[in-house]
Write an enzyme that holds these catalytic residues in place. Sequence first.
Site, short mmCIF file in Angstrom:
data_model
loop_
_atom_site.label_atom_id
_atom_site.label_comp_id
_atom_site.label_asym_id
_atom_site.label_seq_id
_atom_site.Cartn_x
_atom_site.Cartn_y
_atom_site.Cartn_z
N GLY A 82 0.82 -1.22 0.00
CA GLY A 82 0.00 0.00 0.00
C GLY A 82 0.85 1.26 0.00
O GLY A 82 0.56 2.21 0.72
N ALA A 83 1.90 1.26 -0.82
CA ALA A 83 2.81 2.41 -0.85
C ALA A 83 2.36 3.46 -1.86
O ALA A 83 3.09 4.40 -2.15
CB ALA A 83 4.23 1.95 -1.17
N SER B 69 -0.21 5.53 -1.51
CA SER B 69 -0.78 6.75 -0.91
C SER B 69 -0.52 6.78 0.59
O SER B 69 0.01 5.81 1.15
CB SER B 69 -2.29 6.83 -1.19
OG SER B 69 -3.00 5.95 -0.34
N GLY B 70 -0.89 7.90 1.20
CA GLY B 70 -0.89 8.03 2.65
C GLY B 70 0.42 7.65 3.33
O GLY B 70 1.51 8.01 2.88
N GLY C 150 1.96 4.75 3.60
CA GLY C 150 2.87 3.89 2.84
C GLY C 150 3.74 4.69 1.90
O GLY C 150 4.97 4.48 1.81
N TYR D 11 -13.05 -2.94 10.60
CA TYR D 11 -11.73 -2.33 10.49
C TYR D 11 -10.96 -2.45 11.80
O TYR D 11 -9.80 -2.87 11.84
CB TYR D 11 -11.85 -0.86 10.07
CG TYR D 11 -10.54 -0.10 10.17
CD1 TYR D 11 -9.57 -0.22 9.18
CD2 TYR D 11 -10.27 0.73 11.26
CE1 TYR D 11 -8.36 0.47 9.27
CE2 TYR D 11 -9.06 1.42 11.36
CZ TYR D 11 -8.12 1.29 10.36
OH TYR D 11 -6.92 1.97 10.47
P1 NDP Z 1 -4.60 5.11 2.68
O1 NDP Z 1 -5.98 4.76 2.28
O2 NDP Z 1 -4.03 6.43 2.26
O3 NDP Z 1 -3.58 3.99 2.18
C1 NDP Z 1 -3.94 2.65 2.15
C2 NDP Z 1 -3.11 1.95 1.09
O4 NDP Z 1 -3.54 0.57 1.05
C3 NDP Z 1 -3.32 2.51 -0.30
O5 NDP Z 1 -2.07 2.56 -0.95
C4 NDP Z 1 -4.22 1.47 -0.96
O6 NDP Z 1 -4.05 1.37 -2.36
C5 NDP Z 1 -3.71 0.22 -0.29
N1 NDP Z 1 -4.63 -0.90 -0.48
C6 NDP Z 1 -5.96 -0.95 -0.19
N2 NDP Z 1 -6.48 -2.13 -0.57
C7 NDP Z 1 -5.46 -2.86 -1.11
C8 NDP Z 1 -5.37 -4.14 -1.69
N3 NDP Z 1 -6.44 -4.92 -1.83
N4 NDP Z 1 -4.17 -4.57 -2.12
C9 NDP Z 1 -3.08 -3.78 -2.02
N5 NDP Z 1 -3.10 -2.55 -1.49
C10 NDP Z 1 -4.29 -2.09 -1.04
O7 NDP Z 1 -4.58 4.96 4.28
P2 NDP Z 1 -3.43 5.23 5.37
O8 NDP Z 1 -2.18 5.63 4.75
O9 NDP Z 1 -4.03 6.08 6.42
O10 NDP Z 1 -3.31 3.78 6.02
C11 NDP Z 1 -2.10 3.06 6.05
C12 NDP Z 1 -2.02 2.26 7.34
O11 NDP Z 1 -2.02 3.12 8.47
C13 NDP Z 1 -3.18 1.29 7.56
O12 NDP Z 1 -2.66 0.07 8.05
C14 NDP Z 1 -4.02 1.98 8.62
O13 NDP Z 1 -4.75 1.06 9.38
C15 NDP Z 1 -2.92 2.63 9.42
N6 NDP Z 1 -3.33 3.72 10.28
C16 NDP Z 1 -3.83 4.88 9.76
C17 NDP Z 1 -4.21 5.90 10.60
C18 NDP Z 1 -4.74 7.18 10.09
O14 NDP Z 1 -5.08 8.02 10.90
N7 NDP Z 1 -4.85 7.39 8.79
C19 NDP Z 1 -4.07 5.78 12.06
C20 NDP Z 1 -3.54 4.51 12.48
C21 NDP Z 1 -3.19 3.55 11.62
P3 NDP Z 1 -4.70 2.44 -3.40
O15 NDP Z 1 -3.74 3.60 -3.40
O16 NDP Z 1 -4.71 1.68 -4.67
O17 NDP Z 1 -6.06 2.79 -2.88
#
Ligand code: NDP
Length: 315
Positions: free
Chosen positions: A9-10, A12-13, A15, A190
């Site tokens: 999941g690199a 966006s966000g 990653g 979730y």
């Molecule tokens: P984002 O939605 O920005 O990033 C999630 C990533 O996961 C995206 O790159 C997305 O891909 C990818 N993804 C989703 N489904 C799949 C799949 N089926 N196969 C491969 N990749 C997939 O969210 P965050 O950056 O916020 O989340 C990242 C981590 O941080 C998660 O584990 C979340 O639980 C954790 N987290 C986040 C917090 C927050 O406040 N945001 C707080 C605590 C933990 P695509 O770009 O294609 O959509």
Amino acid sequence: RKGNVIVTGASSGLGLATAKALAETGRWNVIMACRDFLKAEKAAKSAGMAKENYQVMHLDLASLDSVRQFVRNFRQSGLPLDVLVCNAAVYFPTAKEPTYTADGFEMSVGVNHLGHFLLARELLEDLKASDYPSRRLIIVGSITGNTNTLAGNIPPKANLGDLRGLAGGLNGLGGSTMIDGGEFDGAKAYKDSKVCNMLTMQEFHRRFHEETGVTFASLYPGCIATTGLFREHVALFRLLFPPFQKYITKGFVSEEEAGKRLAQVVIDPSLTKSGVYWSWNNNSASFENQLSEEASDPEKAQRLWQLSEKLVGLA
Ligand code: NDP
């Protein structure tokens, strides 16, 4: 040589911010494991990552076949594996009905936990084979699964119960789509999946740390209220959540800061302790945090491990 790190999941966000922070050191080759190849390439380019520091490999965690294919592709690349970061996640807080992975599992637990479980189990072999001085397997956790915190007490709370829904296949066919066997609730699914992530990290530590020397860790990077994770939420929530976190809970962190924190867990020589759930205080200093009772229950972790093995075809 450069270290090789896989980040799921690199695209966006968190990653992407982590991939960028690692690439910028010039000492890491980041394998961006993403479901949307083009999106990941574009994201890397617009983050200013230099071509020689990363590559994109296709991985869809919503399909066990795709996970297995990813492992084969990675091995074919001939690269050693030094660190694996399980970061990708989906979140469906407003969904009325469950959606399913290719293998028929409820999507949040299917992607966030089961897909990563198979990936991590397969790639442990590769981590073992690496000659890198500090090999690590990191699974991103969250505060929301921890009912010993304020955020973790906002309903619906995480609760795996006796795991009867998972034992029933988590596919709604005669059983339940929720781990505890209850009615579908996207927000709870979730949180449950995050409890699974934290339990899995600890079970890896108990089973494999001594034998392999690999460091197993989880973390809560802070509330990154701006990421795509909240894309499914209602518009008003998306508008108010970032300022709420900034000014009221003061838990807000930027994507860049959160990326630096996760990158620290990947490379910092002082964060090599295994079995730890890292958090950061307001001065951005890391500390070993406590998990809730459920998220640190060794019996639940073991049962979760065994049931997950069955569902992903490892037992
Ligand atoms: P984002 O939605 O920005 O990033 C999630 C990533 O996961 C995206 O790159 C997305 O891909 C990818 N993804 C989703 N489904 C799949 C799949 N089926 N196969 C491969 N990749 C997939 O969210 P965050 O950056 O916020 O989340 C990242 C981590 O941080 C998660 O584990 C979340 O639980 C954790 N987290 C986040 C917090 C927050 O406040 N945001 C707080 C605590 C933990 P695509 O770009 O294609 O959509």
